[in-house]
Design a protein around this motif. Structure first.
Motif, PDB file in Angstrom:
ATOM      1  N   THR A   1      -5.942   7.788   6.722  1.00 11.99           N
ATOM      2  CA  THR A   1      -6.203   6.792   5.679  1.00 11.99           C
ATOM      3  C   THR A   1      -6.081   5.382   6.238  1.00 11.99           C
ATOM      4  O   THR A   1      -6.919   4.519   5.949  1.00 11.99           O
TER       5      THR A   1
ATOM      6  N   ASP B   1     -11.955  -2.619   6.607  1.00 11.71           N
ATOM      7  CA  ASP B   1     -11.558  -4.028   6.625  1.00 11.71           C
ATOM      8  C   ASP B   1     -12.238  -4.777   7.767  1.00 11.71           C
ATOM      9  O   ASP B   1     -12.676  -5.916   7.605  1.00 11.71           O
TER      10      ASP B   1
ATOM     11  N   LYS C   1      -9.133   2.671   6.458  1.00 10.76           N
ATOM     12  CA  LYS C   1      -8.999   1.366   5.811  1.00 10.76           C
ATOM     13  C   LYS C   1      -9.180   0.251   6.833  1.00 10.76           C
ATOM     14  O   LYS C   1      -9.855  -0.750   6.563  1.00 10.76           O
TER      15      LYS C   1
END
Length: 75
Positions: free
Chosen positions: A33, A41, A37
């Motif tokens: 995860t 980003d 992410k």
């Protein structure tokens, strides 16, 4: 779940990392995860940086500069 999380993590990393074998399924899922992410980003930040850089050009040159940099993918 453990095997799936570890396999998914290694697929995300793109290479076998022996240290992954030492992680639990929950740790692998959490790490996966975090990687996903971070990639998302990074993609957002890259697009913002490109837009900011192109924004420094006179408006007449922005379209051609984008086409030169990205070809048909320029949008």
């Amino acid at each position: 779940m453990t095997d799936t999380a570890k396999a998914d993590l290694e697929r995300e990393l793109g290479v076998h990392v022996p240290a992954v074998e030492q992680l639990s399924g929950a740790e692998c899922a959490a790490l996966l995860t975090m990687f996903q992410k971070a990639r998302a980003d990074e993609k957002v930040a890259l697009h913002k940086a490109i837009d900011d850089a192109l924004g420094q050009l006179p408006w007449v040159m922005r379209g051609p500069a984008k086409k030169i940099m990205f070809g048909r993918r320029a949008g």
